[in-house]
Structure formats: C-alpha cells, structure tokens
Scaffold this motif. Structure first.
Motif, PDB file in Angstrom:
ATOM      1  N   ALA A 115      57.569 -10.732 132.881  1.00  0.00           N
ATOM      2  CA  ALA A 115      56.791 -11.520 133.836  1.00  0.00           C
ATOM      3  C   ALA A 115      57.689 -11.951 134.975  1.00  0.00           C
ATOM      4  CB  ALA A 115      56.195 -12.747 133.139  1.00  0.00           C
TER       5      ALA A 115
ATOM      6  N   GLU B  73      47.047 -12.846 137.948  1.00  0.00           N
ATOM      7  CA  GLU B  73      48.253 -12.036 138.043  1.00  0.00           C
ATOM      8  C   GLU B  73      47.850 -10.580 138.240  1.00  0.00           C
ATOM      9  OE1 GLU B  73      49.762 -11.164 133.656  1.00  0.00           O
ATOM     10  OE2 GLU B  73      49.332 -13.325 133.909  1.00  0.00           O
TER      11      GLU B  73
ATOM     12  N   SER C 101      48.928  -7.089 136.887  1.00  0.00           N
ATOM     13  CA  SER C 101      49.734  -6.700 135.737  1.00  0.00           C
ATOM     14  C   SER C 101      49.457  -5.266 135.319  1.00  0.00           C
ATOM     15  CB  SER C 101      49.487  -7.659 134.571  1.00  0.00           C
ATOM     16  OG  SER C 101      49.932  -8.956 134.919  1.00  0.00           O
TER      17      SER C 101
ATOM     18  N   SER D 184      58.077 -11.665 142.771  1.00  0.00           N
ATOM     19  CA  SER D 184      56.690 -11.196 142.843  1.00  0.00           C
ATOM     20  C   SER D 184      56.378 -10.655 144.226  1.00  0.00           C
ATOM     21  CB  SER D 184      55.733 -12.343 142.500  1.00  0.00           C
ATOM     22  OG  SER D 184      55.903 -12.762 141.163  1.00  0.00           O
TER      23      SER D 184
ATOM     24  N   THR E  31      46.928 -16.185 130.875  1.00  0.00           N
ATOM     25  CA  THR E  31      46.934 -15.488 132.162  1.00  0.00           C
ATOM     26  C   THR E  31      47.520 -16.382 133.254  1.00  0.00           C
ATOM     27  OG1 THR E  31      44.972 -14.224 131.524  1.00  0.00           O
ATOM     28  CG2 THR E  31      45.470 -14.364 133.880  1.00  0.00           C
ATOM     29  N   GLY E  32      48.374 -15.806 134.070  1.00  0.00           N
ATOM     30  CA  GLY E  32      48.947 -16.540 135.190  1.00  0.00           C
ATOM     31  C   GLY E  32      50.106 -17.440 134.831  1.00  0.00           C
TER      32      GLY E  32
ATOM     33  N   ARG F 253      54.324  -7.963 134.993  1.00  0.00           N
ATOM     34  CA  ARG F 253      53.349  -9.003 135.334  1.00  0.00           C
ATOM     35  C   ARG F 253      53.812  -9.676 136.626  1.00  0.00           C
ATOM     36  NH1 ARG F 253      53.285 -13.255 131.027  1.00  0.00           N
ATOM     37  NH2 ARG F 253      51.460 -13.973 132.198  1.00  0.00           N
TER      38      ARG F 253
ATOM     39  N   ILE G  67      53.029 -12.645 138.732  1.00  0.00           N
ATOM     40  CA  ILE G  67      52.280 -13.898 138.688  1.00  0.00           C
ATOM     41  C   ILE G  67      51.908 -14.304 140.109  1.00  0.00           C
ATOM     42  CG2 ILE G  67      52.277 -16.290 137.895  1.00  0.00           C
ATOM     43  CD1 ILE G  67      52.519 -14.186 135.663  1.00  0.00           C
TER      44      ILE G  67
END
Length: 224
Positions: free
Chosen positions: A6, A176, A178, A13, A101-102, A195, A197
């Motif tokens: 993640a 997210e 993913s 990200s 999630t997230g 992932r 985020i």
C-alpha cells in the motif's frame, strides 16, 4: 516501480498515478457524481436502486473522463465494463470494498462481493504480468483487444467503501486504485499487488433521501 505494498505516502501515490497518466481528481469526480445520482431514488424504486445508480454513474463518469481527457477507450469484456489506455496495457474498473478500503497497511481490504468469473480471470492475468506503463496515444472511442493483448492487460479497480457519519451528517467514501493479486477461498479478492491510497471523499448527507439502502452497497453508520 512501486508495486508491492500500500502506498500511504501521498507523494508515492501521486508518482505512480503520474506514471499511469492519471490524477486523483479523475476518481474524485466519478465518486461525487455517483453519490449525487442517489438523490434520484425514492421509496418507489427497488431497494438496490441507490447502490446500482451509484455504481453505474461511477462507471460512466470515470470512462467519460478518461476517454475525453486522455483518449482512453471503453472496453466491455463479458459485460465487465473497463476503460483502457490507448496502449492497451492498463484497464480500470469499479469495485466495492470493505471497511479496510482506503486505509494503508494490513489487513488488506476485500472486495465486498465474490469476484465472479471475469474478475477472477483478470486477477490471474495480473499475477503473471510485468507491468510497464506507457504514455497514451490516439485510438477510437472503443477498443478491441485480441487474445494476446487481453492476456497482457493489467486490470486495476477503483475500490470504494462508503459510510455515513451520524453526528457529522456527512457521507465519507474511502477509496483507492488497486491492482488485485489473489481471489480468496470465499471468492472475494483479498490481496492486492499494488494499492494507491486516494484522498477520501466527504459529502453532506442527503437530507430528503427516502429510499432504503441496497444490500449491494452496505452503508456503515458510525459515530463521528
């Protein structure tokens, strides 16, 4: 390439999204439009209408945005709607996740429902792929992938989890982007190769909504 965990760091990200030619606002826009579509539902609709409208609108808005702004193309393998980059290396769909999630770290989120045959096939493809990312080029609005191209398509999902804050009177959608890597024993995707985020989306709760929440889109009401 950051493809093993993640990405809780916004800079990481943003960098991976940029490598894909994407920006967080593309997904924020689709989520907000999906939430707005729930306002059209009343008690006379089917009980799953709000969630269904939300999902269909997210699919439409995400595909419209990436198609018109980045020249990505619509693709519908076995009625599983995707939007595909013009180099035919990346596809993105829409999927509902659970309460993880997230949120970075473990445990990882699971898909809310069993993946189904088409998504399971996408997961299997993802497992064996090397994942180069390419700049977009111009193609028609819809794209056809031959067997080899389809086998090389890395399929990502905009994964979301929606809940309402009882005290704050807001709806929050954690989300997210993913890349699924495993389908668990219950048929749900439960492991992700990457992932990204994304910032949560917070929207004032609809005051005059009169419908029932659908089983497909369970809303977790929390004290906030």
């Amino acid at each position: 390439m950051l493809l093993n965990a993640a990405l809780g760091n916004p800079n990481d990200s943003a960098r991976l999204l940029a490598d894909m030619g994407l920006r967080p606002e593309y997904f924020d826009r689709a989520i907000r439009m999906g939430e707005r579509s729930r306002e059209q539902c009343t008690k006379d609709d089917a009980k799953n209408a709000p969630g269904t409208q939300d999902y269909l609108t997210r699919v439409r808005e995400l595909r419209f945005t990436l198609r018109t702004e980045l020249n990505w193309k619509r693709y519908d393998p076995k009625q599983a709607p995707l939007i595909v980059n013009p180099d035919k290396t990346i596809g993105i769909g829409v999927l509902l996740g659970d309460a993880r999630t997230g949120l970075p770290g473990n445990p990882q989120p699971r898909s809310h429902r069993p993946a189904g045959v088409t998504k399971e096939a996408a997961v299997v493809r993802n497992q064996g792929l090397q994942l180069p990312l390419f700049a977009p080029s111009v193609e028609p609005d819809e794209v056809h992938l031959d067997d080899d191209e389809y086998a090389s398509l890395a399929t990502w999902y905009l994964l979301t989890y929606r809940f309402e804050g009882r005290k704050s009177n807001t709806v929050e959608i954690r989300n997210e982007l993913s890349l699924p890597d495993r389908v668990g024993p219950m048929g749900r995707i439960d492991n992700w190769r990457a992932r990204i985020i994304l910032p949560p989306v917070r929207i004032p709760k609809i005051q005059d909504y009169t419908g029932d929440q659908p089983a497909a889109y369970v809303v977790d009401v929390q004290e906030r």
